[in-house]
Design a protein around this motif. Structure first.
Motif, PDB file in Angstrom:
ATOM      1  N   ILE A 460       0.870  -1.266  -0.141  1.00 52.61           N
ATOM      2  CA  ILE A 460       0.127  -0.089  -0.039  1.00 52.61           C
ATOM      3  C   ILE A 460       0.834   1.175  -0.100  1.00 52.61           C
ATOM      4  N   SER A 464       0.957   4.569  -2.643  1.00 60.29           N
ATOM      5  CA  SER A 464       1.026   5.832  -2.542  1.00 60.29           C
ATOM      6  C   SER A 464       1.839   6.536  -3.279  1.00 60.29           C
ATOM      7  N   VAL A 494      -3.528   7.262   0.902  1.00 62.32           N
ATOM      8  CA  VAL A 494      -3.308   5.818   0.683  1.00 62.32           C
ATOM      9  C   VAL A 494      -2.247   5.399   1.846  1.00 62.32           C
TER      10      VAL A 494
END
Length: 586
Positions: A460, A464, A494
């Motif tokens: 994740i 970003s 994010v």
């Protein structure tokens, strides 16, 4: 001091509620992080500012200093954790560290470069005593059998306190530096830290349960040997890194002497942690080995995290549209959150024999044979105070067409540092939701394991950085156009998800897997990975102008994070087994 960590309020813990000590530590850490993030949020801006009383350094030098500071501020927990484990105790170490940091923040308000560097050193040393030990106290409190199931949630709540401080501080910094100057903003950080220490001093009865005395073991290395085997070699290695590369190759390896010295100095410390693993046995060996693996992968995450104070700060300052609607400008202006930028002349990118090359348009004199020239009020002047080089426009106008410059020569913009409040804002919003989600999944035996959360966090965090790649693609050229501020909101949103999966859980994991006598020391190892990540972030940002295609800068982060996630999931089964064997749950 209690040697078994039994909370005073056992009735609360039997009912599954968090003890009062969590909320005391929550408030102390909130104020400490208020102070730290206020300071670090404006540090780079202060160093490169040449209009309103800043240091007027180049972006390269500013990024180098900030990267070195972040690296060292998270390297010293190794020492502070060691001294707390063996001699000082955790509470005393927190007070020592907090006092040193407060002095450092107040010192930043003083003029002169000596005050700057001494103050940064005080903050670096103080953080080493403060940071690992407040986390260790929290972990000790939650090592009780009836509190262990609440441990991850406790660290999430604790982490939310950190980010309340990080959210508020940037507004305070913006107001004070706009209205009164940089010194008042830095002083506010010192005041915040003192408030935190007062809260701790008034509530010691609630936190002493975490001051657990550790039994010495024959296999523990004496501190004298640690200094001889680790710190002395680290100092020698730093000197070698500072001198040898330029002697052998005529240039530095990592872009500056300070970067080379830091990387060389880390090598003996890393070797020491490896020696802990080699010398350990049984479950201790497995726990330490797992932590070292996690620490190594976490460096990638922390490199992305620390773009907040380095690369993304420059992006917000120079490449993001910071104009505000008339209604918003009226409100923000009245609150002191708007700064004035000018298109009046600023240092142009023109060099003569007396000055170093200034390709990023920041003002710094580089005397190469003329001692009569100096920097005064942002202009380079001769001995008769005649201007030798004039100034160009504020960096904000570098990629704004001249036809769009303000008619009156000045423009009101949102302060750059306000963008750094986006991340803590999302943490405050998302933390309760994430806690509820994991509680829901845990009740159904479907909660991801701690190691799985780590792997997810790496992927994740890479996404970003990918958002910033799309931000660059949203305009024809970042050198000719501003990007929408919503891209920064997107990348922080994010990233916040990844941060909540990894950062507070990392503290929890150290307290779960570390041998009792080495808890604070291995907390220092966790912060060592943060340190190296911060330094790498600074190194990357110091080469910001060398990335003519800014997409490459962020794609490096994307690819690195995905590789880290793959490595975590490749060892997921063994990591889950080790955690379960050590703690009884994954």
């Amino acid at each position: 001091m209690q040697d078994q960590g039994i909370p005073a309020n056992t009735a609360e813990t039997r009912k599954g509620r968090h003890p009062k000590s969590l909320y005391v530590l929550f408030l102390v850490e909130m104020w400490e992080r208020f102070a730290y993030y206020l300071m670090v949020g404006i540090l780079l801006l202060y160093l490169i500012d040449d209009k309103t009383g800043g240091k007027g350094l180049t972006e390269k030098m500013g990024a180098d200093i900030v990267g070195s500071f972040i690296a060292l501020v998270y390297l010293t927990p190794f020492i502070g954790g060691l001294l707390a484990d063996r001699y000082l105790g955790y509470i005393k170490s927190i007070f020592i560290g907090g006092t040193l940091m407060a002095l450092g923040y107040f010192g930043l308000a003083l003029p002169g470069n000596t005050a700057l560097y001494v103050s940064l050193c005080l903050i670096i040393v103080g953080n080493g005593f403060f940071k690992p030990n407040i986390s260790t106290i929290l972990g000790n409190i939650y090592n009780r059998e009836d509190l262990k199931p609440l441990k991850d949630n406790a660290y999430n709540i604790f982490y939310m306190g950190i980010n309340i401080g990080a959210l508020v501080c940037n507004f305070v910094a913006a107001y004070l530096r706009n209205k009164y100057g940089w010194g008042y903003a830095f002083s506010a950080a010192g005041v915040g830290l003192i408030i935190g220490l007062i809260i701790l001093a008034s509530s010691l009865k609630n936190v002493r349960e975490g001051e657990i005395k550790k039994e010495k073991r024959p296999e523990d290395m004496p501190i004298g040997k640690i200094f001889g085997y680790v710190f002395l070699p680290a100092i020698i290695a730093a000197v070698i890194g500072w001198i040898v590369p330029t002697m052998l190759f005529g240039t530095t390896i990592m872009g500056s002497k300070s970067n080379d010295a830091f990387i060389f100095a880390c090598l003996p410390i890393i070797a020491f942690y490896v020696s802990l693993y080699i010398g350990a046995k049984g479950q201790d060996k497995k726990g330490i080995g797992s932590l070292l693996f996690i620490f190594a992968i976490s460096i990638i995450f922390w490199t992305i995290y620390n773009q907040n104070s380095t690369g993304l700060t420059l992006w917000a300052q120079k490449h993001t549209d910071r104009t505000v609607s008339p209604a918003g400008e009226k409100i923000a202006g009245s609150l002191g959150f708007m700064q004035t930028v000018s298109d009046s002349p600023r240092l142009v990118n023109k060099v003569d024999q007396y000055f170093v090359d200034i390709k990023d348009n920041a003002a710094i004199a580089g005397p190469a044979g003329n001692g009569n020239v100096k920097l005064v009020d942002g202009n380079i002047v001769d001995k008769n105070t005649r201007v030798v080089q004039v100034m160009g426009p504020d960096p904000y106008f570098n990629n704004v067409p001249k036809s769009e410059w303000p008619e009156k020569g000045n423009e009101k913009l949102a302060n750059t540092e306000l963008f750094q409040s986006i991340n803590p804002l999302f943490i405050i919003i998302l933390t309760p939701l994430l806690v509820l989600l994991f509680s829901f999944l845990r009740n159904r035996n479907k909660e991801p394991s701690t190691a799985a959360k780590f792997g997810m966090a790496l992927f994740i965090s890479g996404l970003s950085a990918l958002v910033m790649v799309f931000a660059i693609m949203s305009v024809n050229s970042v050198y000719l156009e501003k990007t929408s501020p919503y891209w920064l909101w997107g990348t922080y949103f994010v990233f916040t998800i990844s941060e909540l999966l990894l950062s507070p859980i990392g503290l929890s994991l150290v307290s779960k897997l570390a041998p009792a006598r080495l808890t604070a020391l291995l907390m220092g190892g966790w912060f060592l990975s943060t340190s190296i990540g911060g330094k790498i972030a600074g190194v990357m940002t110091s080469f910001w102008d060398d990335f003519t295609d800014k997409k490459v800068f962020f794609l490096i982060l994307v690819i690195s994070a995905f590789i880290g996630g793959i490595l975590i999931f490749s060892r997921l089964k063994s990591l889950n087994t080790i955690v379960k064997d050590k703690t009884g749950s994954a």
